[in-house]
Write an enzyme that holds these catalytic residues in place. Structure first.
Site, PDB file in Angstrom:
ATOM      1  N   HIS A  66       0.625   4.375   4.253  1.00 57.21           N
ATOM      2  CA  HIS A  66      -0.093   5.309   3.193  1.00 57.21           C
ATOM      3  C   HIS A  66       0.517   6.625   3.134  1.00 57.21           C
ATOM      4  CE1 HIS A  66      -3.800   2.356   3.140  1.00 57.21           C
ATOM      5  NE2 HIS A  66      -2.725   1.574   3.057  1.00 57.21           N
ATOM      6  N   SER A  91       0.821  -1.256   0.318  1.00 56.45           N
ATOM      7  CA  SER A  91      -0.051   0.120   0.003  1.00 56.45           C
ATOM      8  C   SER A  91       0.843   1.300  -0.041  1.00 56.45           C
ATOM      9  CB  SER A  91      -0.882   0.029   1.127  1.00 56.45           C
ATOM     10  OG  SER A  91      -1.748  -1.261   1.005  1.00 56.45           O
TER      11      SER A  91
END
Length: 291
Positions: free
Chosen positions: A241, A195
């Site tokens: 993230h 991610s």
């Protein structure tokens, strides 16, 4: 001149708002070649219409370059395919080997995996976890979402940046996400997944679209939606993230905005600085946990 999006003259299915500054052909990121002013198409750069003065083309003019100065490749998805294959192969290995492989490769700062066992983690010198965790998945939905995102975001960036620059962007973004996770998260909390790198590609896409004067609203909406999911859903490592997004955006900016006469120097300095910041972050956190 009509500025509405047209199909690239070599790839009609790809809309673009950029035209060759010499012949005004619409060109997509894969085809456009950075020039001293604007962009040119491969035909003009290749010398079919001559040099800037109408004579012979300048040296190396026949070598088309991407917007970031990379060489055009016959398969602009090759690196993306390899990255996708590595993620899938490791996921299959996890399905076969089980939790032990996950424990060997996942990211965590400092913890004992078994009662009475040795203290392990990045702070104990297992720095490889910062990298291996980027390719590690367990849940089918997790890898499916990340790989679909990689396949959607990766090829346009690979075509626009070139293979080496695209790979550097992906790895630095992923390592940036790992470093921020290591710095902020509970050292005993495990983290895994691509991610961070995917968010880096999303940030890089925004930088590239802005550079090419494309409509920014779709990518901004996608970014906002993903950030909402990041903080609204449970069991998501928001640190990965955000770290990946920040590093990916910064590196992409340096890659596509580097001045042409100092392009390689600026691009290498950008990537080197990003790596230095990541290494410094890891060093500081290691001292905090072990000092």
């Amino acid at each position: 001149m009509n500025d509405q999006a047209l199909g690239c003259y070599r790839h009609p299915d790809r809309e673009t708002g950029i035209r060759c500054t010499r012949c005004e052909r619409p060109t997509c990121p894969q085809c456009m070649v950075s020039a001293s002013v604007g962009f040119q198409c491969p035909e003009c750069v290749g010398g079919r219409t001559g040099g800037a003065d109408g004579g012979a083309p300048p040296p190396r003019a026949g070598v088309p370059r991407t917007i970031a100065g990379g060489a055009h490749a016959s398969d602009p998805r090759l690196v993306t395919k390899i990255l996708l294959g590595l993620n899938v192969a490791l996921w299959v290995a996890v399905m076969i080997a089980g939790d032990r492989l996950v424990e060997d490769l996942e990211l965590f700062g400092r913890a004992r995996l078994t009662f009475g066992g040795p203290v392990e983690g990045v702070a104990e010198g297992q720095w490889y976890r910062l990298l291996t965790s980027m390719f590690l998945h367990q849940a089918p939905m997790h890898i499916a979402f990340n790989m679909l995102s990689l396949w959607w975001l990766g090829p346009p960036l690979e075509a626009a940046l070139g293979r080496a620059r695209y790979l550097a962007l992906y790895l630095l973004a992923g390592l940036g996400g790992s470093a921020l996770t290591f710095l902020v998260a509970d050292p005993a909390q495990p983290s895994l997944g691509a991610s961070g790198a995917i968010f880096g590609l999303l940030g890089a896409t925004a930088v590239l679209m802005r550079r090419l004067n494309y409509d920014m609203r779709p990518v901004i909406a996608l970014l906002v939606l993903n950030l909402i999911f990041t903080f609204a859903w449970a069991n998501i490592a928001w640190q990965a993230h955000i770290g990946g997004l920040v590093v990916g955006t910064a590196v992409a900016y340096g890659l596509v905005h580097a001045p042409r006469d100092k392009r390689v120097l600026v691009q290498r300095a950008t990537c080197g600085l990003a790596l230095l910041v990541i290494a410094g972050t890891v060093a500081v956190r290691t001292l905090q946990l072990t000092g």
